[in-house]
Enzyme design. Sequence first.
Site, PDB file in Angstrom:
ATOM      1  N   PHE A 141      14.375   6.154   5.733  1.00 34.14           N
ATOM      2  CA  PHE A 141      14.733   4.978   4.971  1.00 34.14           C
ATOM      3  C   PHE A 141      13.420   4.894   3.672  1.00 34.14           C
ATOM      4  O   PHE A 141      12.871   3.821   3.698  1.00 34.14           O
ATOM      5  CB  PHE A 141      14.832   3.602   5.733  1.00 34.14           C
ATOM      6  CG  PHE A 141      15.591   3.538   6.648  1.00 34.14           C
ATOM      7  CD1 PHE A 141      17.036   3.073   6.513  1.00 34.14           C
ATOM      8  CD2 PHE A 141      15.416   3.783   7.922  1.00 34.14           C
ATOM      9  CE1 PHE A 141      17.788   2.897   7.606  1.00 34.14           C
ATOM     10  CE2 PHE A 141      16.180   3.826   9.046  1.00 34.14           C
ATOM     11  CZ  PHE A 141      17.718   3.334   8.722  1.00 34.14           C
ATOM     12  N   CYS A 162       6.106 -22.779  -9.643  1.00 36.49           N
ATOM     13  CA  CYS A 162       6.129 -22.191  -8.057  1.00 36.49           C
ATOM     14  C   CYS A 162       4.848 -21.478  -7.759  1.00 36.49           C
ATOM     15  O   CYS A 162       4.501 -20.410  -8.509  1.00 36.49           O
ATOM     16  CB  CYS A 162       7.207 -21.283  -8.087  1.00 36.49           C
ATOM     17  SG  CYS A 162       7.252 -20.295  -6.741  1.00 36.49           S
ATOM     18  N   ASN A 199       7.585   4.847  -1.292  1.00 38.98           N
ATOM     19  CA  ASN A 199       6.572   4.219  -1.013  1.00 38.98           C
ATOM     20  C   ASN A 199       5.365   4.897  -0.223  1.00 38.98           C
ATOM     21  O   ASN A 199       4.022   4.686  -0.332  1.00 38.98           O
ATOM     22  CB  ASN A 199       6.699   2.803  -0.622  1.00 38.98           C
ATOM     23  CG  ASN A 199       5.773   1.603  -0.639  1.00 38.98           C
ATOM     24  OD1 ASN A 199       4.848   1.555  -1.532  1.00 38.98           O
ATOM     25  ND2 ASN A 199       5.699   1.127   0.602  1.00 38.98           N
ATOM     26  N   ASP A 222      10.983   3.202   8.073  1.00 38.99           N
ATOM     27  CA  ASP A 222      11.026   1.706   7.401  1.00 38.99           C
ATOM     28  C   ASP A 222      12.256   1.198   6.947  1.00 38.99           C
ATOM     29  O   ASP A 222      12.715   1.355   5.753  1.00 38.99           O
ATOM     30  CB  ASP A 222       9.965   1.927   6.142  1.00 38.99           C
ATOM     31  CG  ASP A 222       9.802   0.821   5.485  1.00 38.99           C
ATOM     32  OD1 ASP A 222       9.854  -0.283   6.087  1.00 38.99           O
ATOM     33  OD2 ASP A 222       9.400   0.761   4.233  1.00 38.99           O
ATOM     34  N   CYS A 232      10.700  -5.328   9.169  1.00 39.67           N
ATOM     35  CA  CYS A 232      10.856  -6.414   8.431  1.00 39.67           C
ATOM     36  C   CYS A 232      11.317  -7.657   9.449  1.00 39.67           C
ATOM     37  O   CYS A 232      12.118  -8.742   8.872  1.00 39.67           O
ATOM     38  CB  CYS A 232      11.455  -6.483   7.082  1.00 39.67           C
ATOM     39  SG  CYS A 232      13.076  -5.831   7.020  1.00 39.67           S
TER      40      CYS A 232
END
Length: 459
Positions: A292, A154, A297, A362, A388
Site C-alpha cells: 500500500f 478553524c 511516503n 500501511d 489508521c
Amino acid sequence: MPTGIIESLDHEGRGITRLEGKTIFVDGALPGETVEFASYRKKPTYENAQVLRVIKASADRIEPKCPHFGVCGGCSMQHLSSQAQVAAKQRVLETNLWHLGRLVAEQFYAPIYGPFWGYRFRARLSARLVPKKGGMLVGFHERKSSYVADMQVCLNLPPHVSALLMPLRELVGGLSISAAMPQIELAIGDRVTALVLRILEPLTPADEDLLRAFADRHDVVFYLQPKGPATAYRFYPLDGPALSYSLPDFDVEHFFSPTEFTQVNHAINRVLVRRALALLDPQRGERIADMFCGLGNFTLPIARSGATVVGIEGSPELVRRAGENAAANGLADRVEYGVSNLFEATPESLAALGHFDKMLIDPPREGAVELVKAIGADAPRRIVYVSCNPATLARDAAVLVTQKGYRLRGAGVINMFPNTSHVESIALFEFDPAAAAAIAAADAAALLAGEVSTEEKGA
C-alpha cells in the site's frame, strides 16, 4: 434525567457508562466524571446519549479553544487536555489488541505527538448557500448532520487557511455557479496552498476573473475539478512551484496532485517515517516490500538507506506518481513499483513477487487481512505495520501471531489528528521460527485427527 459515572472512552471519543445492564455512549463526557445525560438513540443493548450537565468534572477537562466546538463535526475531543487525549488513544489501541486480537505487545512505544493546533494540511470543505444563515457557508459539516457548520475560523487548519474561510464565503457567493460548487478541497505543500473547486457547471469569464483576483490577493493556487478526482487540473496561476512535501531526515521530496492521498499532518508524518524506518532497520543488500505504498511516503526513505524496495499499490495513478518521485529523487535504480489489489492477495500472488527480507504495511482503514493471510513459508523476518484503524490492526495482528508465527514486539500510537478521536498506530512484528514450527505442527496434528476421525466414522 438519568446520571452515570463514566468508566472510559470508546473509539469515537464518547464516554461509556452503564445503566440497568445497558451500555450508554455519552457524547461530551470524560472518564471519571459523574454526568447527567439524555438519550437520543435507544437500542436493545445500548443507547447513544448527550451530556446535559457535568456533576463532577474530570481533572483532564479543559475549556474548548474553538468557538465552534460542539456544533462543527470536525473534531470531538477539544474538551480533553492534550496529554489525556494521547493517553486515551493509547488505551484504545491496547483495548483493541486485547479484546479483538487477544494480544499484548511486548513493549508499548512512547506516543508520537506534536502541535495540537494548525496541523491540518489537507481538508475537504463543503460549500452551500443557506439564506437563513446569512448566505454562503464554507466549512465542515455539523456534528451528526449533513448541514454545513456556520464557521468563521478553524483552529485545526493552519492560520493562513483559517483566515480564508470568510473570504471564501464571499468569493463562492459571488460566482455565477455558486449553487453548483459544493466542495473545496484543501491541499498544502511546502511552498504552495492549493484549493480544488468541485464545479458542476462551467465557469463564466467573470467567474474566472474573480478566481484570479482572489488567488493573487491571498497567494493560493486554484485547481478546477469538473468530475472525479482524476479530472482536477491547475487553473491559476499556471506557473510557480508544484505541490510537494519533504522528509529532510532522508533528503526526500514527494510531489503530489491535490487530490492524491498524502498524510494530513506533515510534522507528525516526518516523525512517523523516522519511527517506522528505525523499527524496520533497512540495510544495504536487503529486499524490502512497501505494501500500500501510495506515492512513496515510506518507499523512498527506505530506498535512501541503500536497500532495494518493491512498492505495491492498487492505484495505477499513484504508482505512476510514485515512479516519478523515485526518479526526481535519484532513487529509480533502487525502487520497483507494481500495481496489485492487495485486498485480494493470495499466497500465489505474494510468492510471485519474490522473497522479501522485511515488509512495511500501511493499509487504509480496511486493514490488510488478505495480505497477511497470504504470507507463506518464505516469510519476511520483520514487519512494520502502520495503521489508521486499531480494530483492523488487532485483527491482522492476531493472524500474524496465531497463524504465521510472528511475535508482536511493540506497538504505539501516533496522534496524527489531535482533538479528534482518530487513532493512528504503529506495530512491529518479528518472525519466530520456533513459533511458526509449533503452529505448523498443531495444524498437521489437527488435520491428522480430522482424517482419523473421518476414517473411524466410515468404518
